[in-house]
Design a protein around this motif. Sequence first.
Motif, mmCIF file in Angstrom:
data_model
loop_
_atom_site.group_PDB
_atom_site.id
_atom_site.type_symbol
_atom_site.label_atom_id
_atom_site.label_comp_id
_atom_site.label_asym_id
_atom_site.label_seq_id
_atom_site.Cartn_x
_atom_site.Cartn_y
_atom_site.Cartn_z
ATOM 1 N N HIS A 96 14.233 -5.792 3.618
ATOM 2 C CA HIS A 96 15.091 -6.117 2.795
ATOM 3 C C HIS A 96 16.122 -7.301 2.940
ATOM 4 O O HIS A 96 16.307 -7.702 4.057
ATOM 5 C CB HIS A 96 15.954 -4.904 2.301
ATOM 6 C CG HIS A 96 16.979 -4.531 3.057
ATOM 7 N ND1 HIS A 96 16.450 -3.643 4.058
ATOM 8 C CD2 HIS A 96 18.292 -4.797 3.134
ATOM 9 C CE1 HIS A 96 17.512 -3.316 4.931
ATOM 10 N NE2 HIS A 96 18.661 -3.959 4.549
ATOM 11 N N ASP A 97 16.242 -8.179 1.793
ATOM 12 C CA ASP A 97 16.923 -9.334 1.996
ATOM 13 C C ASP A 97 18.488 -8.929 2.306
ATOM 14 O O ASP A 97 19.241 -8.578 1.426
ATOM 15 C CB ASP A 97 16.590 -10.201 0.585
ATOM 16 C CG ASP A 97 17.182 -11.556 0.911
ATOM 17 O OD1 ASP A 97 17.807 -11.929 1.761
ATOM 18 O OD2 ASP A 97 17.036 -12.427 -0.016
ATOM 19 N N VAL A 98 18.929 -9.491 3.071
ATOM 20 C CA VAL A 98 20.422 -9.326 3.747
ATOM 21 C C VAL A 98 21.065 -10.819 3.848
ATOM 22 O O VAL A 98 21.947 -10.872 4.477
ATOM 23 C CB VAL A 98 20.552 -8.746 5.118
ATOM 24 C CG1 VAL A 98 20.025 -7.390 5.083
ATOM 25 C CG2 VAL A 98 19.965 -9.633 6.024
ATOM 26 N N THR A 99 20.496 -11.655 3.128
ATOM 27 C CA THR A 99 21.049 -13.162 3.189
ATOM 28 C C THR A 99 22.516 -13.367 2.827
ATOM 29 O O THR A 99 23.389 -13.493 3.136
ATOM 30 C CB THR A 99 20.353 -14.373 2.402
ATOM 31 O OG1 THR A 99 19.026 -14.124 2.944
ATOM 32 C CG2 THR A 99 20.754 -15.561 2.712
ATOM 33 N N GLU A 105 12.517 -3.423 -2.140
ATOM 34 C CA GLU A 105 12.123 -3.574 -0.623
ATOM 35 C C GLU A 105 10.895 -3.965 -0.508
ATOM 36 O O GLU A 105 9.979 -3.359 -1.204
ATOM 37 C CB GLU A 105 12.682 -2.410 0.197
ATOM 38 C CG GLU A 105 14.383 -2.155 0.269
ATOM 39 C CD GLU A 105 14.973 -1.630 -0.785
ATOM 40 O OE1 GLU A 105 14.091 -1.237 -1.695
ATOM 41 O OE2 GLU A 105 16.050 -1.512 -0.909
ATOM 42 N N GLU A 108 15.997 -8.258 7.187
ATOM 43 C CA GLU A 108 16.371 -7.318 7.965
ATOM 44 C C GLU A 108 14.968 -6.369 7.946
ATOM 45 O O GLU A 108 14.956 -5.787 6.747
ATOM 46 C CB GLU A 108 17.460 -6.559 7.867
ATOM 47 C CG GLU A 108 17.809 -5.529 8.720
ATOM 48 C CD GLU A 108 19.193 -4.890 8.893
ATOM 49 O OE1 GLU A 108 20.124 -5.469 9.228
ATOM 50 O OE2 GLU A 108 19.628 -4.013 8.126
ATOM 51 N N ARG A 157 29.591 -11.882 5.493
ATOM 52 C CA ARG A 157 30.119 -11.504 6.669
ATOM 53 C C ARG A 157 30.546 -12.789 7.571
ATOM 54 O O ARG A 157 31.680 -12.656 8.093
ATOM 55 C CB ARG A 157 28.887 -10.554 7.730
ATOM 56 C CG ARG A 157 29.404 -10.254 8.747
ATOM 57 C CD ARG A 157 28.712 -9.266 9.560
ATOM 58 N NE ARG A 157 27.628 -10.269 10.294
ATOM 59 C CZ ARG A 157 26.650 -9.854 10.915
ATOM 60 N NH1 ARG A 157 26.317 -8.837 11.063
ATOM 61 N NH2 ARG A 157 25.559 -10.666 11.390
ATOM 62 N N TRP A 197 24.592 -10.742 2.189
ATOM 63 C CA TRP A 197 25.619 -9.834 3.149
ATOM 64 C C TRP A 197 25.726 -10.612 4.438
ATOM 65 O O TRP A 197 27.062 -10.586 4.892
ATOM 66 C CB TRP A 197 24.606 -8.603 3.439
ATOM 67 C CG TRP A 197 25.454 -7.902 4.580
ATOM 68 C CD1 TRP A 197 26.546 -6.898 4.254
ATOM 69 C CD2 TRP A 197 25.180 -7.761 5.876
ATOM 70 N NE1 TRP A 197 26.994 -6.330 5.569
ATOM 71 C CE2 TRP A 197 26.061 -6.920 6.667
ATOM 72 C CE3 TRP A 197 24.342 -8.505 6.725
ATOM 73 C CZ2 TRP A 197 26.048 -6.742 7.956
ATOM 74 C CZ3 TRP A 197 24.507 -8.187 8.124
ATOM 75 C CH2 TRP A 197 25.324 -7.227 8.673
ATOM 76 N N HIS A 198 24.726 -11.237 4.904
ATOM 77 C CA HIS A 198 25.021 -12.345 6.239
ATOM 78 C C HIS A 198 25.995 -13.197 5.868
ATOM 79 O O HIS A 198 26.894 -13.421 6.508
ATOM 80 C CB HIS A 198 23.722 -12.630 6.624
ATOM 81 C CG HIS A 198 23.891 -13.538 7.718
ATOM 82 N ND1 HIS A 198 24.038 -13.223 9.146
ATOM 83 C CD2 HIS A 198 23.945 -15.082 7.902
ATOM 84 C CE1 HIS A 198 24.113 -14.062 9.938
ATOM 85 N NE2 HIS A 198 23.870 -15.617 9.201
ATOM 86 N N GLN A 206 16.037 -8.625 12.705
ATOM 87 C CA GLN A 206 16.425 -9.617 11.781
ATOM 88 C C GLN A 206 15.861 -11.236 11.911
ATOM 89 O O GLN A 206 15.573 -11.132 13.150
ATOM 90 C CB GLN A 206 17.980 -9.810 11.535
ATOM 91 C CG GLN A 206 18.802 -8.766 10.978
ATOM 92 C CD GLN A 206 20.270 -8.896 10.528
ATOM 93 O OE1 GLN A 206 20.740 -9.918 11.201
ATOM 94 N NE2 GLN A 206 20.913 -8.131 10.098
#
Length: 582
Positions: free
Chosen positions: A246-249, A166, A225, A255, A251-252, A211
């Motif tokens: 942290h990279d939530v690409t 992170e 995020e 989703r 996960w996005h 975000q």
Amino acid sequence: MSEWMPIAVLMLSVIFFLGSFWVSRRRVVSAKTWQAYLANLHSPKAMVSESDGSILYANRSFVRLFNISQHNNSFHIDGDRERKTIDTLLANRRWPLPFIEVTPDFRSGFDKHARRNARFSGLPVWCNGQRAWIVSLEPESDSVYSEPFVENDSQIFRSVINSLAELVCFQDRQGRIVGSNVAFDRFWKGREEEGVFFSAQEEIEGRRTQQSWTTNPNGDSCLLETSQTVLRDDNHVIYGTLSISHDVTNWHMMRQVMEQEIEARQEVEQQLKKHSNVLTSIFKASVDPIGIYNKDYEFLGGNAAFAEAMGAMHDDLEGEHAADLMDPEILAQHQKIDHPVLDNGETIKYEDLVMKRDGSQVWYELTKTQFSDPTDETIGVLVIARDVTARKATQQELADAIMELEELSFVDGLTKVANRRSFDEQLVKMWQSHIREQEPLSLILCDIDYFKPYNDNYGHQQGDEALRRVAQVFQNVIRRPLDAVARYGGEEFAILLPSTTEQGALVVAENISHELTLAGMPHAFSAVSEALTLSQGVATLRPQAGQDYGDLVSMADRALYRAKNAGRDQIASASQTVKETV
């Protein structure tokens, strides 16, 4: 009186030296004492030699601030900028006059770009008999140079922070970066201002998350995020913030896909519920088989055409189990095919041959889609089949025609041996394989002697028959699977003999002449015999890389020319003299 004067002077001198020694001992403090004192201070402090500006000792905060490396008890400034900064601060300072002033543009070891303001002061001291300065940097803000969690060992803490994937960033009360880990520095290199999501103008209270889309060092878009937590001292006074990104690409994106799938399934459920009566009518009216079964292979519905396609003895399959109607092997095949439909919601399409009740076989094109019962969320398979028997028959006829056409394109229509096109392709393939294997490749070119007089006197129909019989002679002699006989053109034929020496090729040529003699085809208009004869040219090469396969054809052609010039009905090779046919 004069007698006491030397004694008095001597005693005064002794007293003076003893006093000077006592005063100097009072003014000199050992290096160990100074180090123990400075090491317990959190603000940056160091002992600097007055003579050459070298660092005699620096505490942990000073080491971090000025990029100083330590080896045993020796301190060395690694950076030129830090060396110049200390030299500038101490320039024109007169020992033993203490000083204090506000100095701008200090940069921390964590972040080389954040500007700092501090009070710079110097205290003249004696250390181990030499003059030195105790240099102190007191920050205007209480948290400018303080290390996060100073009660823990800083090296361990920094190692832990740098090991995180992170992005970690510490900001002071004014929003300036005072610390970051390796991941943060690597991600925001050259654009550190983009990594600060919260400014000093914003109210920082408690914890908050946001975000934002940005680009990673590779130039790819990514969604970060960031969670920011307020840092407080022992008196609960805010002195900065800790931000972790942290990279939530992925996960996005996942989703979004899941939301789309959920929306699609919900829409299907609503449509099924709304049009259930319509579907029932379609089931009954459709001539194409339509059926539904759940994951346990219990039939939930289906029309008469579907029941017939399943081989059932009656049309109502609702409540029936596939295991009671289908052969176990066929059911196992369906279960294997249905895995992606039931597990992943995929739609699959394939063709299957089905035996109907009357014993006839029908080709069906099946489309299988996952369905979900909106009442109890039971999943299953919706099957729609279409009779494609006529199309399959047409496809088979077309495939047969294509195969026949391909065969004709490589076969001489008159003699039924390979044509010139096929010969050329086989020669190229054999040439390449013989280069790899370093095996000899032989070629025989054959020409029917005086074939034009034969055609002119016996007629073209009899001439065609003669070509067919000669081709049959070749096939009777040439029996190895890889040997190839081709009509090279007109009355000329070519024979490819892989992995065959010139001596072996001459034996084959003699066998051909012998077999043709036994055939005894009359030729009253030949100048060399009363029967049909051949002139043959034999050539052999061991192909080499970079060599043209046309060399082999040219050698065989020259050998054939020699056989003709020698009187025909001859066998000639590229390396031997002309040999008469026996």
